[in-house]
Scaffold this active site. Structure first.
Site, PDB file in Angstrom:
ATOM      1  N   GLY A   1      -4.763   1.241  17.351  1.00 10.19           N
ATOM      2  CA  GLY A   1      -4.090   0.686  15.913  1.00 10.19           C
ATOM      3  C   GLY A   1      -3.637   1.922  15.028  1.00 10.19           C
ATOM      4  N   ALA A   2      -2.351   2.202  14.858  1.00 10.93           N
ATOM      5  CA  ALA A   2      -1.949   3.114  13.960  1.00 10.93           C
ATOM      6  C   ALA A   2      -1.065   2.641  12.622  1.00 10.93           C
ATOM      7  CB  ALA A   2      -1.026   3.929  15.051  1.00 10.93           C
ATOM      8  N   GLY A   3      -1.585   1.548  12.244  1.00  8.40           N
ATOM      9  CA  GLY A   3      -1.000   1.086  11.172  1.00  8.40           C
ATOM     10  C   GLY A   3      -1.833   1.669   9.863  1.00  8.40           C
ATOM     11  N   GLY A   4      -1.667   1.065   8.826  1.00 13.80           N
ATOM     12  CA  GLY A   4      -2.161   1.433   7.452  1.00 13.80           C
ATOM     13  C   GLY A   4      -3.681   1.711   7.588  1.00 13.80           C
ATOM     14  N   ALA A   5      -4.383   0.633   8.150  1.00 18.03           N
ATOM     15  CA  ALA A   5      -5.846   0.796   8.137  1.00 18.03           C
ATOM     16  C   ALA A   5      -6.356   1.891   9.121  1.00 18.03           C
ATOM     17  CB  ALA A   5      -6.473  -0.488   8.480  1.00 18.03           C
TER      18      ALA A   5
ATOM     19  N   LYS B   1       0.733  -1.129  -0.168  1.00 21.13           N
ATOM     20  CA  LYS B   1      -0.118   0.065  -0.046  1.00 21.13           C
ATOM     21  C   LYS B   1       0.867   1.259   0.003  1.00 21.13           C
ATOM     22  CE  LYS B   1      -4.246  -1.546   1.978  1.00 21.13           C
ATOM     23  NZ  LYS B   1      -5.261  -1.484   2.828  1.00 21.13           N
TER      24      LYS B   1
ATOM     25  N   GLY C   1     -16.990  -4.872  10.847  1.00 18.37           N
ATOM     26  CA  GLY C   1     -15.942  -4.511   9.626  1.00 18.37           C
ATOM     27  C   GLY C   1     -16.286  -4.632   8.337  1.00 18.37           C
TER      28      GLY C   1
ATOM     29  N   ASP D   1     -10.337   3.034   1.332  1.00 24.65           N
ATOM     30  CA  ASP D   1     -10.656   2.769   2.680  1.00 24.65           C
ATOM     31  C   ASP D   1     -11.035   3.623   3.656  1.00 24.65           C
ATOM     32  OD1 ASP D   1      -9.699  -0.026   2.399  1.00 24.65           O
ATOM     33  OD2 ASP D   1      -7.658   0.489   2.965  1.00 24.65           O
TER      34      ASP D   1
HETATM   35  P1  NAD Z   1      -1.027  -3.141  10.100  1.00 25.91           P
HETATM   36  O1  NAD Z   1       0.066  -4.210  10.851  1.00 25.91           O
HETATM   37  O2  NAD Z   1      -0.595  -1.958   9.427  1.00 25.91           O
HETATM   38  O3  NAD Z   1      -1.069  -2.186  11.697  1.00 25.91           O
HETATM   39  C1  NAD Z   1      -1.731  -2.913  12.720  1.00 25.91           C
HETATM   40  C2  NAD Z   1      -1.298  -2.053  14.042  1.00 25.91           C
HETATM   41  O4  NAD Z   1      -1.853  -2.479  15.140  1.00 25.91           O
HETATM   42  C3  NAD Z   1       0.160  -2.115  14.324  1.00 25.91           C
HETATM   43  O5  NAD Z   1       0.685  -0.628  14.567  1.00 25.91           O
HETATM   44  C4  NAD Z   1       0.308  -2.584  15.519  1.00 25.91           C
HETATM   45  O6  NAD Z   1       1.292  -2.318  16.317  1.00 25.91           O
HETATM   46  C5  NAD Z   1      -1.034  -2.278  16.336  1.00 25.91           C
HETATM   47  N1  NAD Z   1      -1.605  -3.575  17.229  1.00 25.91           N
HETATM   48  C6  NAD Z   1      -1.532  -4.690  17.192  1.00 25.91           C
HETATM   49  N2  NAD Z   1      -2.001  -5.359  18.348  1.00 25.91           N
HETATM   50  C7  NAD Z   1      -2.203  -4.395  19.191  1.00 25.91           C
HETATM   51  C8  NAD Z   1      -2.788  -4.244  20.496  1.00 25.91           C
HETATM   52  N3  NAD Z   1      -3.227  -5.663  20.990  1.00 25.91           N
HETATM   53  N4  NAD Z   1      -3.038  -2.933  20.996  1.00 25.91           N
HETATM   54  C9  NAD Z   1      -2.491  -1.902  20.546  1.00 25.91           C
HETATM   55  N5  NAD Z   1      -1.787  -1.931  19.137  1.00 25.91           N
HETATM   56  C10 NAD Z   1      -1.883  -3.115  18.363  1.00 25.91           C
HETATM   57  O7  NAD Z   1      -2.231  -3.675   9.966  1.00 25.91           O
HETATM   58  P2  NAD Z   1      -3.242  -2.647   9.090  1.00 25.91           P
HETATM   59  O8  NAD Z   1      -3.172  -2.799   7.644  1.00 25.91           O
HETATM   60  O9  NAD Z   1      -3.714  -1.593   9.799  1.00 25.91           O
HETATM   61  O10 NAD Z   1      -4.592  -3.735   9.284  1.00 25.91           O
HETATM   62  C11 NAD Z   1      -5.127  -4.008  10.914  1.00 25.91           C
HETATM   63  C12 NAD Z   1      -6.569  -4.742  10.554  1.00 25.91           C
HETATM   64  O11 NAD Z   1      -7.436  -4.144   9.991  1.00 25.91           O
HETATM   65  C13 NAD Z   1      -6.292  -5.978   9.832  1.00 25.91           C
HETATM   66  O12 NAD Z   1      -5.754  -7.207  10.426  1.00 25.91           O
HETATM   67  C14 NAD Z   1      -7.595  -6.283   9.105  1.00 25.91           C
HETATM   68  O13 NAD Z   1      -8.347  -7.275  10.002  1.00 25.91           O
HETATM   69  C15 NAD Z   1      -8.351  -4.873   9.234  1.00 25.91           C
HETATM   70  N6  NAD Z   1      -8.732  -4.185   8.104  1.00 25.91           N
HETATM   71  C16 NAD Z   1      -9.905  -4.204   7.678  1.00 25.91           C
HETATM   72  C17 NAD Z   1     -10.329  -3.766   6.583  1.00 25.91           C
HETATM   73  C18 NAD Z   1     -11.865  -3.342   6.172  1.00 25.91           C
HETATM   74  O14 NAD Z   1     -12.119  -2.858   5.190  1.00 25.91           O
HETATM   75  N7  NAD Z   1     -12.693  -3.782   7.141  1.00 25.91           N
HETATM   76  C19 NAD Z   1      -9.434  -2.785   5.546  1.00 25.91           C
HETATM   77  C20 NAD Z   1      -8.061  -3.028   6.111  1.00 25.91           C
HETATM   78  C21 NAD Z   1      -7.768  -3.606   7.325  1.00 25.91           C
END
Ligand code: NAD
Length: 278
Positions: free
Chosen positions: A130-134, A70, A245, A106
């Site tokens: 959660g501060a990742g891509g999503a 991404k 979701g 998204d």
């Molecule tokens: P990612 O790995 O980029 O980010 C996940 C973040 O969560 C990381 O920064 C990680 O450090 C943090 N994290 C993990 N466990 C944690 C906890 N217990 N407490 C606090 N922080 C925690 O992943 P992403 O791409 O951001 O995706 C995250 C989730 O979102 C995916 O697993 C997927 O299920 C979901 N998602 C859903 C959609 C949708 O359309 N519904 C789209 C994208 C992603």
């Protein structure tokens, strides 16, 4: 003919081909949606650029992009839409006359799912875990939905503060802050959003202590496999309004469908297609 696809790793179980092809069929469009799974095909990450150029040359209308590409896809594009610039990630690439434009659907997908599922939610103070891509897409959606404040927690504090720094520039430093203890911040929140993988079938559990939720709070989870996560179960047991979701998955797909084909998708019909495969 509308040729589209999804690029990523370990994506063979994706429901995107089904969602897009069903909607194409319902609209009488000759639409195909192919999976380009780098893991399954044994491709290295540096095949991404050549693949995009090949697909554009072959007349593809566009592709969705997922983990781990991404952000890696951005330097390979000719133009970035405002949505992708805001989030700093691309999940949809439009191909037109050899020109590649990156979008992030998204963000709008989450926003539309939340507004449809919880139209009366209070948003003075929201906690995002959660501060990742999503999480970045969700944060932008939340900050464009009102003028309240957003607290962001992540197991990796560096990720939370990096996202806060980026959002502060766009929305102002008063509207967003990093949270070190999500359970502590829970008490003051009107709404809680999970954008971590916690709750997925492969990562059971909840990112916050569900015992600390209050019935006045709303809860949104973006995990969609399964749709009922431990967090949502805890919220619903307590009577908290909650959304799963599916709204984000369907919303992002509907926007991408429009970017690929130029035809608006029927959200209700896409939701029915999604449910038929769940
Ligand atoms: P990612 O790995 O980029 O980010 C996940 C973040 O969560 C990381 O920064 C990680 O450090 C943090 N994290 C993990 N466990 C944690 C906890 N217990 N407490 C606090 N922080 C925690 O992943 P992403 O791409 O951001 O995706 C995250 C989730 O979102 C995916 O697993 C997927 O299920 C979901 N998602 C859903 C959609 C949708 O359309 N519904 C789209 C994208 C992603």
């Amino acid at each position: 003919m509308y040729k589209c696809g999804l690029i990523g790793r370990s994506i063979l179980a994706s429901r995107s081909p089904w969602l897009h092809e069903q909607e194409g069929r319902a609209q009488g469009l000759d639409l195909t949606y192919e999976l380009f799974d780098f893991t399954d095909r044994g491709w290295d990450d540096d095949e991404l650029g050549p693949l995009l150029r090949r697909l554009a040359a072959e007349g593809y209308r566009g592709v969705n992009v997922t983990f781990p590409f991404k952000q890696a896809v951005i330097p390979l594009l000719d133009e970035l839409d405002e949505s992708a610039a805001a989030v700093g990630a691309v999940n949809t690439v439009q191909m037109r006359g050899g020109k590649l434009t990156g979008y992030n659907t998204d963000m709008a997908g989450f926003r539309e799912g939340l507004v449809a599922g919880l139209p009366l939610r209070k948003m003075d103070r929201v906690l995002l875990v959660g501060a990742g891509g999503a999480g970045a897409a969700v944060a932008n959606a939340l900050l464009t939905l009102g003028d309240g404040t957003l607290g962001i927690a992540d197991r990796d504090p560096g990720r939370a503060s990096a996202l806060v720094a980026q959002l502060s520039q766009r929305y102002g430093p008063d509207r967003v802050s990093a949270v070190t203890d999500a359970d502590e911040a829970l008490n003051a929140a009107d709404g809680i959003v999970n954008a971590t993988p916690m709750g997925m079938a492969s990562k059971p559990g909840s990112p916050v202590d569900t015992g600390k939720l209050q019935p006045r709070q709303w809860v949104a989870d973006i995990v969609y496999f399964p749709l009922e996560t431990e967090l949502l179960r805890g919220a619903r047991d307590l009577g908290c309004p909650a959304v799963d979701g599916s709204g984000m998955v369907i919303g992002q797909a509907a926007r991408a469908f429009e970017i690929f084909t130029g035809h608006a998708a029927d959200i209700g019909r896409m939701r029915a297609s999604f449910s038929a495969k769940t």
